[in-house]
Design a protein around this motif. Structure first.
Motif, PDB file in Angstrom:
ATOM      1  N   LEU A   3       0.837  -1.285   0.003  1.00 17.63           N
ATOM      2  CA  LEU A   3      -0.196   0.009  -0.068  1.00 17.63           C
ATOM      3  C   LEU A   3       0.822   1.062  -0.077  1.00 17.63           C
ATOM      4  O   LEU A   3       0.610   2.226  -0.832  1.00 17.63           O
ATOM      5  N   ASP A   4       2.163   1.286   0.644  1.00 20.32           N
ATOM      6  CA  ASP A   4       2.916   2.527   0.565  1.00 20.32           C
ATOM      7  C   ASP A   4       3.606   2.415  -0.708  1.00 20.32           C
ATOM      8  O   ASP A   4       3.499   3.492  -1.141  1.00 20.32           O
ATOM      9  N   LEU A   5       3.820   1.203  -1.199  1.00 24.35           N
ATOM     10  CA  LEU A   5       4.496   1.437  -2.456  1.00 24.35           C
ATOM     11  C   LEU A   5       3.699   1.996  -3.532  1.00 24.35           C
ATOM     12  O   LEU A   5       4.226   2.775  -4.324  1.00 24.35           O
ATOM     13  N   LEU A   6       2.326   1.780  -3.644  1.00 23.37           N
ATOM     14  CA  LEU A   6       1.361   2.205  -4.493  1.00 23.37           C
ATOM     15  C   LEU A   6       1.373   3.849  -4.546  1.00 23.37           C
ATOM     16  O   LEU A   6       0.825   4.433  -5.734  1.00 23.37           O
ATOM     17  N   GLN A   7       1.990   4.332  -3.772  1.00 24.25           N
ATOM     18  CA  GLN A   7       1.995   5.895  -3.833  1.00 24.25           C
ATOM     19  C   GLN A   7       3.232   6.301  -4.614  1.00 24.25           C
ATOM     20  O   GLN A   7       2.984   7.599  -5.044  1.00 24.25           O
ATOM     21  N   SER A   8       4.256   5.549  -5.048  1.00 23.55           N
ATOM     22  CA  SER A   8       5.444   5.906  -6.086  1.00 23.55           C
ATOM     23  C   SER A   8       5.035   5.701  -7.376  1.00 23.55           C
ATOM     24  O   SER A   8       4.426   4.732  -7.788  1.00 23.55           O
ATOM     25  N   ASP A   9       5.515   6.696  -8.195  1.00 22.94           N
ATOM     26  CA  ASP A   9       5.151   6.539  -9.538  1.00 22.94           C
ATOM     27  C   ASP A   9       6.188   5.661 -10.236  1.00 22.94           C
ATOM     28  O   ASP A   9       6.162   5.433 -11.451  1.00 22.94           O
ATOM     29  N   LYS A  10       6.981   4.892  -9.136  1.00 24.42           N
ATOM     30  CA  LYS A  10       7.763   3.714  -9.787  1.00 24.42           C
ATOM     31  C   LYS A  10       7.176   2.232  -9.477  1.00 24.42           C
ATOM     32  O   LYS A  10       7.835   1.284  -9.603  1.00 24.42           O
ATOM     33  N   THR A  11       5.958   2.322  -9.004  1.00 23.58           N
ATOM     34  CA  THR A  11       5.336   1.031  -8.622  1.00 23.58           C
ATOM     35  C   THR A  11       4.214   0.743  -9.727  1.00 23.58           C
ATOM     36  O   THR A  11       3.328   1.750  -9.900  1.00 23.58           O
ATOM     37  N   PHE A  12       3.971  -0.443  -9.990  1.00 28.24           N
ATOM     38  CA  PHE A  12       2.879  -0.729 -11.184  1.00 28.24           C
ATOM     39  C   PHE A  12       2.397  -2.203 -10.628  1.00 28.24           C
ATOM     40  O   PHE A  12       2.984  -2.765  -9.539  1.00 28.24           O
ATOM     41  N   THR A  13       1.307  -2.319 -11.032  1.00 27.72           N
ATOM     42  CA  THR A  13       0.407  -3.477 -10.679  1.00 27.72           C
ATOM     43  C   THR A  13       0.170  -4.472 -11.645  1.00 27.72           C
ATOM     44  O   THR A  13       0.452  -4.459 -12.544  1.00 27.72           O
ATOM     45  N   VAL A  14      -0.057  -5.853 -11.187  1.00 28.63           N
ATOM     46  CA  VAL A  14      -0.427  -6.741 -12.003  1.00 28.63           C
ATOM     47  C   VAL A  14      -1.642  -7.399 -11.413  1.00 28.63           C
ATOM     48  O   VAL A  14      -1.937  -7.490 -10.160  1.00 28.63           O
ATOM     49  N   VAL A  15      -2.691  -7.222 -12.296  1.00 31.09           N
ATOM     50  CA  VAL A  15      -4.215  -7.795 -11.898  1.00 31.09           C
ATOM     51  C   VAL A  15      -4.651  -8.949 -12.432  1.00 31.09           C
ATOM     52  O   VAL A  15      -4.612  -9.221 -13.560  1.00 31.09           O
ATOM     53  N   THR A  16      -5.731  -9.392 -11.385  1.00 33.79           N
ATOM     54  CA  THR A  16      -6.483 -10.397 -11.837  1.00 33.79           C
ATOM     55  C   THR A  16      -7.653 -10.211 -11.204  1.00 33.79           C
ATOM     56  O   THR A  16      -8.110  -9.541 -10.161  1.00 33.79           O
ATOM     57  N   GLY A  17      -8.876 -10.433 -11.837  1.00 31.39           N
ATOM     58  CA  GLY A  17     -10.379 -10.149 -11.353  1.00 31.39           C
ATOM     59  C   GLY A  17     -11.085 -11.586 -11.416  1.00 31.39           C
ATOM     60  O   GLY A  17     -10.845 -12.580 -12.065  1.00 31.39           O
ATOM     61  N   HIS A  18     -11.923 -11.522 -10.132  1.00 27.47           N
ATOM     62  CA  HIS A  18     -12.809 -12.640  -9.975  1.00 27.47           C
ATOM     63  C   HIS A  18     -14.056 -12.290  -9.422  1.00 27.47           C
ATOM     64  O   HIS A  18     -14.251 -11.512  -8.701  1.00 27.47           O
TER      65      HIS A  18
END
Length: 538
Positions: free
Chosen positions: A81-96
């Motif tokens: 959650l802290d890392l998500l504030q940085s513009d050098k953090t990206f996600t990989v997503v799955t949905g269900h």
């Protein structure tokens, strides 16, 4: 514990579209930006970094922190959650979907694939950070798809659901009535440390939370919090406000229909089945009581099945004040996801990737980066005892995936002490009739029809004789036939893939945390093969 694998093409469970995608067939390459190879993520990172509105990160993290406020937050989740504030953090997503008691096994496979890809990407691109995200489908309203699960060959169904379940978003449904389902589950799962853990997990989830969203979030966090999985319910005003312009565009231009329809037409020309046909407007109106389609007629808009209607100006005013009331369907949800998340890759099943591949031109029209698309891992779980049975029956791994009658017929022919394959006799008969055709042509061509009829009759006779011989051998080899059928029925419940049928509890009760640890160890999301995982020691 051992792991084997076979190509997806040998399982007979994947469509031509998905198999061609995995092979990177040239005709399909125009429907995606980059194929998910490690070396291709660098360009995806750079494109997303430039294209994403990083100002959304603040709202995203605040929403997530609120949603986690009543949960035990692991250090791994807190760090992410802290890392998500940085513009050098990206996600990989799955949905269900919010399947009852997690639904079928592939719930685990989706999440494990997502976690493992973030781990791999961190090794490849250490200067960036990567967060695995589980996007909960809280706004879906197809209750019949999520209100059951299968355990030990039995179907457990939630019959005492909220009376509004027919058209309410499932995420808001009350967990009232799940006490009876839990009691049946507890009785079926039995005793022991692993079973006791499962009972505690599901009791806390469904009997101590008031709605399906909170219950599902609790389960996913308990199972994968240590791996840093971030769980998002995205239907909040603070996130939907960032989607306002795209909602208005949908009403004004019907862009999702325009661009995905043209792609669907191209799919059909290439011989692929279209997964989803878009509506003219791909948005629903969402309240606590219902989720219904929005329809345009002339210059006004109507909510299907209700008396709600408004002008375009009134509708846009509602979008500005209450963006959370506008719920994207399957054709627009991907765009919403990619607008609010700094996402690189979506991981899903074959059906999901099929509709994502319809959307590239729509994304382009909205100036949003199209994510990489990765097929989730698939696996067959078996015991050492089951694998020994397979070997004794001389069944190869790929043969396990045959239709049962095909498998039995093949094995009966192989183990019979007489030759019941009459293909040689059929070929010999066809050769003889070639001479008959030549004779008829030279004497009286009107006899050609009679010769053909006789050939068909005699070939059919050989077919019938072959079938009778095969039935006779099946009776003679009854024990072997029953053992083959029994093994395949164990591994392919309801004659389908285990991962699409069976709840993970069946295996967790047997193997405990080893189940999840093994999946985390063995499932490589960048390895496009179907895994066969054998538990136990030989």
């Amino acid at each position: 514990m051992a792991t084997d694998q076979i190509p997806y093409s040998e399982t007979n469970y994947y469509t031509k579209l998905i198999l061609d995608y995995l092979e990177e067939k040239k005709d399909l390459q125009k429907f995606y930006n980059r194929f998910p190879k490690p070396e291709n993520f660098k360009a995806q990172i750079e494109e997303k970094r430039q294209n994403y509105d990083h100002g959304i990160r603040k709202d995203l993290v605040e929403v997530l922190r609120k949603q986690y406020s009543d949960l035990k937050v692991t250090s791994a989740v807190s760090d992410n959650l802290d890392l998500l504030q940085s513009d050098k953090t990206f996600t990989v997503v799955t949905g269900h979907q919010l399947n009852l008691f997690t639904g079928p096994l592939y719930f685990l496979y989706k999440i494990v694939s997502t976690i493992n890809l973030t781990v791999r990407l961190k090794k490849e691109y250490s200067e960036y950070d990567f967060v695995p995200v589980y996007w909960m489908a809280t706004e879906d309203h197809d209750f019949e798809e999520i209100n059951f699960f299968n355990l030990n060959g039995k179907k457990f169904k939630w019959n005492n659901a909220d009376v509004r379940a027919g058209n309410a978003a499932v995420g808001s449904l009350s967990t009232s009535g799940l006490e009876d389902v839990f009691k049946l589950f507890a009785a079926e799962i039995g005793g022991g440390a692993n079973a006791d853990y499962l009972k505690e997990l599901f009791e806390h989830a469904y009997l101590k939370h008031t709605n399906l969203t909170d219950a599902t979030r609790y389960i996913a966090n308990e199972l994968f919090g240590e791996q840093g999985l971030v769980i998002l319910a995205a239907g909040t005003p603070d996130l939907k406000k960032h989607f306002r312009d795209y909602i208005k565009n949908e009403f004004a231009e019907q862009s999702s229909h325009k661009y995905s329809s043209s792609t669907a037409g191209e799919f059909e020309e290439l011989g692929y089945n279209v997964q989803v046909n878009p509506r003219e407007i791909n948005l629903f109106y969402l309240t606590d009581e219902f989720r219904e389609r929005i329809i345009k007629q002339d210059d006004n808009f109507y909510v299907h099945g209700t008396e709600i209607s408004c002008t375009r100006q009134e509708l846009f005013g509602e979008v500005d004040k209450h963006p959370e009331r506008f719920s994207p369907n399957v054709m627009m949800r991907p765009l919403y996801q990619e607008v609010i998340l700094p996402n690189l890759c979506y991981i899903g099943g074959g059906g999901e990737l099929a509709y994502w591949l319809e959307l590239k031109e729509y994304f382009k029209s909205q100036k949003i980066t199209f994510p990489m698309l990765l097929l989730r891992n698939s696996a067959l779980l078996q015991s050492v005892k089951q694998d020994e049975k397979r070997r004794k029956l001389n069944i190869s791994l790929s043969e396990l995936f045959l239709k049962q009658h095909e498998l039995i017929n093949r094995k009966v022919r192989q183990i019979s002490n007489i030759n019941i394959d009459l293909s040689g006799q059929k070929e010999h008969l066809k050769e003889q009739f070639k001479n008959m055709y030549d004779l008829a042509e030279k004497t009286d061509p009107s006899f050609l029809g009679a010769v053909k009829a006789q050939e068909v009759k005699q070939l059919k006779g050989l077919d019938n004789l072959e079938k009778r011989l095969l039935r006779a051998q099946k009776r003679k080899l009854k024990d072997e036939v029953e053992r083959i059928a029994s093994l395949q029925n164990e591994l392919f419940p309801n004659r389908g893939l285990q991962e699409r049928q069976t709840n993970f509890s069946e295996y967790y009760a047997e193997y405990g945390q080893e189940l999840i640890d093994t999946l985390l160890e063995e499932l490589n999301p960048l390895d496009a093969n179907f895994k066969i995982i054998t538990f136990g020691k030989e």
